[in-house]
Design a protein around this motif. Structure first.
Motif: not given
Length: 399
Positions: A315-316, A318-323, A334, A338, A341
Motif C-alpha cells: 500500500l503506497s 497515498h493509499e494509506v492516507k485515503k484509508l 494493511q 504499507f 512499500w
C-alpha cells in the motif's frame, strides 16, 4: 606471530601495460568480495597499511600483472619469508595456484595470508618476501614491509566533521587508530544531540552496528572498550547493544572489566545479537545494513538490501492516507502492506544517495547483481537499472 593462509578469492583480471608481482599488506576485508563480485572491466580498490600494533589483524595480498595473454594454464607454487627483528619464518603454499590460459592484466591471486603479531613479537620493521615459481622454474619476487609499533591509537578529541567523515568510506580507508575516539564522541556528543533534537526517540542501533563491525576487525581494542563501558550510567544500554553485537569473543574474555550494569542489560536479551539482520523487515534494518556496507564494503550487505526491491503486495503512502481519512486505523494486514512499500522506497532512496556520494564499489556490486540476476525479479531489476542509469547520467554531467 600467527599466520593463517586462506584460499578464498577468485582471479579478477584487468588490463595494464606492465608485468610485475606486488605484495600488498592491507586492513581492508572486502578484497575477496571485490575479486568475485566486481565486474572484470572495473578497477579494484586496495588500500595498504604500513604500521600496526600487536593483536591487530592485517592481510598480505598478492597481485600478478601479465602484459600478454597466457598461451597455456600457469601453475604457480610459492612461499613467503617473514623477516622479523629477531627471527625469520618461511611459509610455503601447500597447493599450486592455477591461472587459466588467456588470462591477461591484473590478477588478484586466489590466496592471501592473515597476519596477527603476538605479544612476544618485537617492535620494528617486519619484512615479507613472496616468491612465485612456475612449472618452468621462472621466478617472480615481491616484497612488503610493515612496522610493528607500540600503539596506533590516537586519542585526540574528535569533532562532528571528522566523525561524519570517519564512517563515510571506512571500507576503503580504514582508520582504526581513531576508532576509540570516534566511539567516545558518538556516545558523549552525537547520541545526546540527536536524542535532544528529535521529537521521536532516536535509535542508535545502525551506528552502533557500524562500530561493532569495526571493532570485530580490531580486537586489539577489546580491553580498552571493556574499560570504557564503566564510565557513565546513561550509556549502559548503548554499550549492551554494542558488546552483544561484537559477540562472545569480546564480552566473554573481558567480562571482568565490563560494567556490571551493562552485563545486566545484555542478560535481558539473553546475549543474543540485537543487530543481526538476516532479511530486512523494518526500516532500521536498512540503516543497519547500509552501515555494515560502509564499514566492511562486503557484498552480502548490499545483496540483503536489494532483496527489499522485489515485487510484493503493498500500500503506497497515498493509499494509506485515503484509508486513514477520518482518523481510521490500518488493520494489521494493511500495516504490513504499507511496510512493504516503505521498505522498497527507503531502500531505493538509500542506494540512490550512496551512489550520488560516489561509492563506486556499490555501483559495481549492483552491476553484478543486475547482470547475474542475483535474487532479482523484473521489478527489482528495473529499479536497480534505473538507479545505475541515473548515477551514470549524474557522473557524466559532473565531468
Amino acid at each position: 606471530m600467527k599466520h593463517i593462509g586462506i584460499i578464498l578469492t577468485l582471479s579478477c583480471i584487468f588490463t595494464l601495460s606492465a608485468r610485475e608481482l606486488k605484495l600488498l599488506p592491507s586492513l581492508m576485508v572486502n578484497l575477496t568480495d571485490q575479486a568475485i563480485f566486481v565486474p572484470r572491466n572495473r578497477p579494484l580498490q586496495i588500500n595498504t597499511v604500513s604500521k600496526v600494533e600487536r593483536g591487530q589483524p592485517f592481510t598480505l595480498n598478492a597481485v600478478l600483472v601479465l602484459k600478454e595473454p597466457l598461451k597455456k594454464d600457469l601453475h604457480l607454487s610459492g612461499s613467503v619469508v617473514i623477516s622479523a627483528p629477531d627471527k625469520e619464518t618461511t611459509l610455503k603454499w601447500s597447493d599450486q595456484i592455477r591461472i587459466p590460459a588467456n588470462s591477461r592484466g591484473i590478477i588478484v591471486l586466489p590466496r592471501y595470508i592473515k597476519v596477527i603479531f603476538d605479544p612476544e613479537d618485537k617492535l620494528g620493521d617486519h619484512h615479507f618476501k613472496l616468491t612465485l615459481k612456475d612449472g618452468e622454474n621462472r621466478i617472480l619476487y615481491a616484497s612488503a614491509k610493515v612496522e610493528l609499533v607500540e600503539s596506533i591509537t590516537d586519542f585526540r578529541m574528535m569533532d562532528k566533521k571528522e566523525f561524519d567523515q570517519f564512517f563515510a568510506r571506512y571500507y576503503s580507508n580504514p582508520r582504526p587508530e581513531r576508532l576509540l575516539a570516534a566511539l567516545n564522541y558518538f556516545l558523549t556528543e552525537e547520541v545526546v544531540a540527536r536524542r535532544r533534537n528529535r521529537k521521536r526517540r532516536y535509535d542508535p542501533r545502525s551506528i552502533l552496528h557500524g562500530f561493532a563491525e569495526a571493532f570485530k576487525l580490531n580486537p586489539q581494542f577489546f580491553d580498552e572498550l571493556a574499560n570504557m563501558s564503566g564510565t557513565e550510567p546513561q550509556k549502559n544500554f548503548d554499550f549492551a547493544f554494542l558488546l552483544a553485537d561484537i559477540g562472545p569473543q569480546m564480552y566473554t574474555k573481558h567480562k571482568a572489566a565490563i560494567n556490571p550494569h551493562v552485563i545486566a542489560q545484555m542478560e535481558k536479551f539473553n546475549y543474543r545479537n540485537p543487530m543481526e539482520v538476516k532479511r530486512p523487515e523494518l526500516p532500521v534494518h536498512l540503516e543497519i545494513l547500509m552501515s555494515e556496507f560502509l564499514i566492511t564494503g562486503r557484498f552480502a550487505a548490499v545483496k540483503r538490501l536489494t532483496a527489499t526491491l522485489t515485487k510484493k503486495r503493498e500500500l503506497s503512502i497515498h493509499e494509506v492516507k485515503k484509508l486513514t481519512d477520518g482518523n481510521k486505523k490500518l488493520s494489521p494486514e494493511q500495516q504490513k502492506l504499507f511496510r512493504n512499500w516503505l521498505m522498497r522506497t527507503i531502500t531505493a532512496i538509500a542506494l540512490r544517495s550512496c551512489l550520488k556520494d560516489q561509492h563506486h564499489l556499490l555501483r559495481f556490486y549492483l552491476e553484478y547483481i543486475l547482470n547475474n540476476k542475483v535474487e532479482t525479479d523484473k521489478q527489482s531489476a528495473a529499479i536497480i537499472a534505473a538507479l545505475l542509469n541515473e548515477a551514470k547520467s549524474t557522473q557524466g554531467n559532473k565531468k
